[in-house]
Design a protein around this motif. Structure first.
Motif, PDB file in Angstrom:
ATOM      1  N   ARG A   1       0.818  -1.221   0.000  1.00  0.00           N
ATOM      2  CA  ARG A   1       0.000   0.000   0.000  1.00  0.00           C
ATOM      3  C   ARG A   1       0.846   1.263   0.000  1.00  0.00           C
ATOM      4  NH1 ARG A   1      -4.833  -1.978   3.820  1.00  0.00           N
ATOM      5  NH2 ARG A   1      -3.356  -1.448   5.440  1.00  0.00           N
TER       6      ARG A   1
ATOM      7  N   PHE B   1       0.809   2.530  -3.336  1.00  0.00           N
ATOM      8  CA  PHE B   1      -0.430   3.223  -3.707  1.00  0.00           C
ATOM      9  C   PHE B   1      -0.328   4.729  -3.500  1.00  0.00           C
ATOM     10  CE2 PHE B   1      -3.906  -0.240  -3.061  1.00  0.00           C
ATOM     11  CZ  PHE B   1      -3.143  -1.119  -3.796  1.00  0.00           C
TER      12      PHE B   1
ATOM     13  N   GLY C   1      -7.541  -0.322  -0.871  1.00  0.00           N
ATOM     14  CA  GLY C   1      -6.439  -0.758  -0.017  1.00  0.00           C
ATOM     15  C   GLY C   1      -6.929  -1.674   1.085  1.00  0.00           C
TER      16      GLY C   1
ATOM     17  N   SER D   1      -6.293   2.261   4.645  1.00  0.00           N
ATOM     18  CA  SER D   1      -5.121   1.988   3.807  1.00  0.00           C
ATOM     19  C   SER D   1      -3.830   2.312   4.531  1.00  0.00           C
ATOM     20  CB  SER D   1      -5.195   2.799   2.506  1.00  0.00           C
ATOM     21  OG  SER D   1      -5.954   2.119   1.550  1.00  0.00           O
TER      22      SER D   1
ATOM     23  N   ASN E   1      -0.275   2.377   5.766  1.00  0.00           N
ATOM     24  CA  ASN E   1       0.924   1.871   5.094  1.00  0.00           C
ATOM     25  C   ASN E   1       2.167   2.515   5.671  1.00  0.00           C
ATOM     26  OD1 ASN E   1       1.792   4.326   3.333  1.00  0.00           O
ATOM     27  ND2 ASN E   1      -0.429   4.170   3.144  1.00  0.00           N
TER      28      ASN E   1
END
Lengths: 259, 272
Positions: free
Chosen positions: A114, A117, A140, B28, B30
């Protein structure tokens, strides 16, 4: 086959809920094991396994960037295998721990993927494309949910016979040892919780909470209420250099108990 | 901008939007930017209100894509403060926009500290403690109560934290003081958290000596003597030992394995 799909879906959906609803704790073993128990037709065992695993996994939470053992996969598969092989909490614990440790690195992979991304996210931000950003955010999340589905599906489809053979061959002495270890493991969790909070100056409060239970057997909720009152007094009522009083006490206690 | 002013109708709507947009913060997560994508989505209600051109909106979204990380349950307070700052930035052409991210960075650390000890360390532990006592008897109420006890305060904090942050951010523009309150809350939360963790480790860490000394005819179990002086001394020492190892930089996974080895080894040798 059916069980593999169902458990896979449960794990994927629970993770999706956890991160769509702002971390409401639905991936904790006490919840996960109960749901899996209900679906596999043994709610009672599910709840009991959940209670045992919750205690052991209490300290394994994601704080900051550190990735803890994966409690969702550990509790999910540990409970499934224990119920499928007709066993209870001890076996679930013996399986959940290594599984959670193995699954830990899967999350790391997702976090790295991710990261890639993010370039795309910056481009969407430059265009003020909020719909694109939201879609990317959910994509995600779906990626991680899909990973959980796959892991559970493969592990149950191919692993259950191997796991069953393994479980039946654990010697009795090791099983007893695991039970003792199960009683000790919450200490690791509590130490992890203490790590960012406790220092030489405030270890006294930890000892106070401990002693209130050890000597007086007060319920935890009662000790919490005492804590709230004490915190209020110390923070808001006392003025000036109140810190000195507690500090001298602290050093005394510490000499006694610091290992 | 007065400090205690009531929110008007549009501001109340804004508060609700901040609440609903805050949930996907970690979807998300990360390594590169941590929660930034979720946070910038959470800022959208403010951005679309205060900036009308696409360029301005893009600039603001990019600003909030900077790396961000805090406890998810308390994020709306920071969103609220940042919203108040964005409002000021959009109205005042002399406003230095770099302040917005500086304030955010200044807040995310302390809020992670307070949030982690309040939500992960205290509220979750209390909820587990109560849920667990029921679950251990096999009652379905255990997990249900656990979720309720945790999430009712969670949702209230999420909504009213946003309101508090917005008002605080608005007043911050007037006077820069009143930050002492953060330290006080932080200190109070630490005290409660430590006492709760102390009580929970006393009630849940199980370690008993199985040693029995034989003097002549008499059998003297070690644990009886410990109980007379300091019941639960061994669980306390073990918990502090784990803390000590972590403090020395040992990895959690390492001490987890050490603990399993001690449990199995100690039980094989008949020590515990």
């Amino acid at each position: 086959m059916q069980i593999a799909i169902i458990v896979g879906l449960i794990l994927a959906i629970l993770w999706f809920i956890e991160k769509m609803l702002g971390t409401p704790m639905v991936i904790r073993p006490i919840v996960v094991s109960t749901i899996i128990g209900a679906v596999l037709g043994d709610l009672q065992t599910g709840i009991l396994v959940g209670a045992t695993l919750e205690l052991v996994f209490m300290g394994f939470i994601q704080v900051g960037g550190a990735v803890p053992p994966d409690v969702l996969v550990g509790a999910g598969l540990g409970t499934t295998f224990a119920i499928m092989s007709g066993n209870g909490a001890d076996v679930a614990l013996a399986l959940a721990l290594p599984i959670a440790l193995l699954a830990q690195s899967l999350k790391v992979i997702v976090f790295i993927v991710r990261s890639w991304f993010m370039d795309f996210a910056m481009r969407l931000a430059k265009e003020a494309n909020i719909k694109g950003l939201i879609t990317l955010n959910i994509a995600g999340l779906l990626l991680q949910s899909a990973m959980y589905f796959l892991v559970a599906f493969v592990a149950i489809l191919f692993g259950s016979t191997a796991v069953e053979a393994f479980v039946n061959n654990i010697p009795e002495a090791i099983k007893n040892g695991l039970e003792v270890a199960g009683g000790l493991l919450p200490a690791v969790g509590f130490a992890l919780l203490l790590l960012p909070m406790m220092n030489k100056n405030n270890i006294l409060y930890f000892l106070l909470g401990f002693a209130l239970f050890a000597y007086l057997n007060l319920p935890v909720l009662g000790i919490t209420l005492f804590g709230v009152v004490l915190a209020f007094i110390i923070v808001f009522e006392m003025k000036g250099k109140q810190g000195e009083v507690t500090e001298t006490n602290t050093t005394d206690e510490e000499d006694l108990f610091d290992v | 901008m007065s400090e205690k002013k009531k929110l008007n109708k549009d501001e109340k709507k804004l508060m609700r939007e901040i609440f609903w947009n805050s949930f996907m913060l970690e979807a998300s997560y990360n390594y590169e930017r941590q929660q930034a994508l979720g946070f910038s989505i959470g800022m959208w209600p403010a951005i679309k209100r205060y900036y009308k051109t696409k360029n301005e909106q893009a600039e603001a979204l990019e600003r909030h894509m900077a790396i961000f990380n805090t406890t998810p349950h308390v994020v709306t307070t920071i969103t609220g403060v940042a919203t108040a700052l964005e409002k000021e930035a959009s109205e005042n052409p002399n406003f230095d926009k770099s302040i917005i991210n500086n304030v955010k960075i200044g807040l995310m650390g302390p809020f992670a500290g307070i949030g982690d000890s309040l939500f992960w360390g205290t509220l979750r532990i209390i909820s587990v403690g109560i849920g667990l006592s029921l679950a251990q008897q096999g009652s379905i109420l255990g997990p249900i109560l656990f979720l309720l006890l945790f999430n009712v305060p969670h949702m209230l904090t999420r909504y009213y934290g946003g309101v508090f942050g917005y008002k605080f951010g608005t007043s911050l523009m007037g006077k820069a003081s009143s930050s002492g309150i953060m330290q006080k809350i932080s200190k109070g939360a630490t005290i409660v958290g430590l006492m709760v963790i102390g009580a929970m480790s006393a009630s849940m860490v199980k370690l008993q000596s199985a040693l029995v000394f034989t003097v002549g005819e008499e059998k003297l179990p070690m644990q009886d003597y410990i109980d007379q002086i300091f019941p639960l001394l061994l669980p306390l020492l073990y918990t502090l030992f784990m803390f000590y190892l972590l403090k020395k930089g040992k990895k959690p996974t390492t001490i987890l394995l050490i603990t399993i080895a001690i449990g199995i080894g100690g039980s094989l040798l008949g020590l515990i």
